[in-house]
Structure formats: structure tokens, C-alpha cells
Design an enzyme around this catalytic site. Sequence first.
Site, short mmCIF file in Angstrom:
data_model
loop_
_atom_site.label_atom_id
_atom_site.label_comp_id
_atom_site.label_asym_id
_atom_site.label_seq_id
_atom_site.Cartn_x
_atom_site.Cartn_y
_atom_site.Cartn_z
N ARG A 45 0.87 -1.17 0.00
CA ARG A 45 0.00 0.00 0.00
C ARG A 45 0.91 1.22 0.00
NH1 ARG A 45 -2.12 -3.56 3.95
NH2 ARG A 45 -4.23 -4.29 3.47
N LYS A 81 -2.46 -2.86 7.78
CA LYS A 81 -3.71 -2.43 8.40
C LYS A 81 -4.03 -3.30 9.61
CE LYS A 81 -6.31 -0.31 4.62
NZ LYS A 81 -7.56 -0.39 3.82
N HIS A 134 -2.60 2.98 -6.30
CA HIS A 134 -3.19 1.76 -5.76
C HIS A 134 -3.41 0.72 -6.87
CE1 HIS A 134 -4.62 -0.06 -2.13
NE2 HIS A 134 -5.78 -0.39 -2.66
N ARG A 151 -0.73 -1.86 -7.01
CA ARG A 151 -0.91 -2.97 -6.07
C ARG A 151 -1.90 -3.99 -6.65
NH1 ARG A 151 -1.23 -4.60 -0.46
NH2 ARG A 151 -3.39 -4.81 0.26
N HIS A 184 -4.35 -9.24 3.31
CA HIS A 184 -5.81 -9.21 3.41
C HIS A 184 -6.27 -10.18 4.50
CE1 HIS A 184 -6.32 -7.77 -1.01
NE2 HIS A 184 -6.13 -6.77 -0.18
N TYR A 218 -9.40 -8.17 -5.86
CA TYR A 218 -8.23 -7.47 -6.36
C TYR A 218 -7.68 -8.09 -7.64
CZ TYR A 218 -7.07 -4.19 -2.63
OH TYR A 218 -7.05 -3.12 -1.78
#
Length: 308
Positions: A162, A185, A253, A256, A279, A288
Site C-alpha cells: 500500500r 492495516k 493503488h 498494487r 488481506h 483485487y
Amino acid sequence: MSLALSPQARDALGAWLETARALKGQSENTEKAYRADVIEFIAFMVTYHGEPKGLGALSRISVTDMRAWMASLRQGGASPRSMARKLSSVKSFYRWLSEREGFEPTAVLSARAPKFEKKLPRPLNEDAARAMIDSVGDQGRAGWIGARDAAVVTLLYGSGLRISEALGLTGTDLPLGASLRILGKGGKERVVPVLPVARDAVERYIRLCPHEMTADAPVFRGLRGGALSPRAVQKVTEAARMQLGLPATATPHAMRHSFATHLLAAGGDLRAIQELLGHASLSTTQAYTSVDEVHLMKVYEAAHPKAR
């Protein structure tokens, strides 16, 4: 809007956020969004009923109240996606509050979010991804600026980082090795590969950068030596995108997204890619990736025991 909260409600909101932080390890940005959503909800109820909302009043929210709130969001121009997020925040708060205070939260929890079509990410093809990296490197006014931008975008594409993760690297991460430990995250830690081309790009930038690389300083610097902002990377990719004639979806993004899609197209395992991207859910990783049905059928026929 914080004036809409009674002291008891404000304390409850703080305790809920603290609990969520401890149990889920949510990011600071997520916590801010949760707080803002719940305060906005309570502020509406104060205006709607014309009275302060303490914990007792919050426990008596009705189905009609919820419909009025959702209607006000719609009239205010909130998108279905935004409305769904706000309702999710309020429901999460009410699940916790109802357990602590012992009331029935059905009126809130039964509210339905508007349906919206999830926008699937659009990765670049391999040639466009390479062209983006090359073009980004040519946009900088000073030589080291171009090297910096190329290094950042190479990491996004080459390691699936990211933008916040790439810009969060510090001197302690240098020199880059064959892999890199990333705190993503929700405090989720993962190890990602660093391809030789990405290491070379970062090393070139480090050699040219006029600012000292100390252990606690960010690797990627702005013109005056401060931390490079995400907006600066977005602007340089916008310029490169326009130069190359790529669509508006060609963002940092998207690099990615491209990392995940190209790995899967080359035969990569979806769960392994999930780990590389950080994830929590496999369904997120599937969104994705955009591999056509022909490729998926080839993978199926090669791997499934009944197909051989």
C-alpha cells in the site's frame, strides 16, 4: 458535533473505541471514521427529537428514527457506499452498547443499508505497469526526485505494498534485503518479497538523495527533507498517466492491484497472494484480481484431480 453527546454517551463512545482498538487492532483512520459516524448519528437524533441524547434516550431509538436518519443522509447527497459505512459504524456501536447497558437494539440492527455495486479495481497490463514506472521516474525536476518516485512505484508494483506502507519505511529497513517485514492495516504483520529491480531502484534513490538517512527518519523524503506525502505520489502518477494516455483508474493503488493480478495470471496461489497483500479475507483478494475465465478454466483443468 461532540456537544450532542452527554458525558455518559461520550464516555461510552470512548470505551467502545478503546475496546474495538484492543480486540480488532483497527487503524487510527478507521477509528476516526467510526467516531465521526456515531457522533453524526447522535447529532441527527438530537436535532430530530429536539433534546440531548443520553444513554437512556439512545436505547429508545425506533425504526422510524432510523428511517428518518437514513432519509436525511440520502437527501444530504451521501452515496449508497457512504451510507452503508455509516450504518455499519452505528450498528457496531449499538451491539456493544446494548450488551453493556442491557437493552434491545433490534430497531437499529434491523436497519438495512442501500444496495450498491462494488467497484472492482482495474489493474494495468504488464506493459502499462512498466511504462508507468519509467514515466514516473522522468517526471521529477531534480534527478533524485525522479529516482525517488520510481522507487516508490516500483515497490507498489513489485511488492504489492500500500502507498502508506511504502512511505512508512524508515532507515531501520535499509538496506533492503530479499524480503521486507511490513506492519499493515490493523497491526497485521506480513513478509513480502523485494525483487532485485525494486532493491536497485531504492538503492539508486538513496545514493542520489541529498538528505541524511538516519534510522528513525523516513526513507522517502519530500523536497525539503520531510516525509513524502501520499498526495505527492498521486500527483506524479497522474502526470505519468496523462502522458501515457492511460485511464483515470491508473493510480498508485492500481499498481498494487496489478501486482496481485499478474501473480495470479502467472499461476500464483490465491491464498499465498492473500498473505502477500495482507488481506484478512480471501474474498478481498479475489476482488483485487481480474483473471479471465479462460485462464481460470486452464488452472482448474491442470489442478483438479477429476479433470485429469
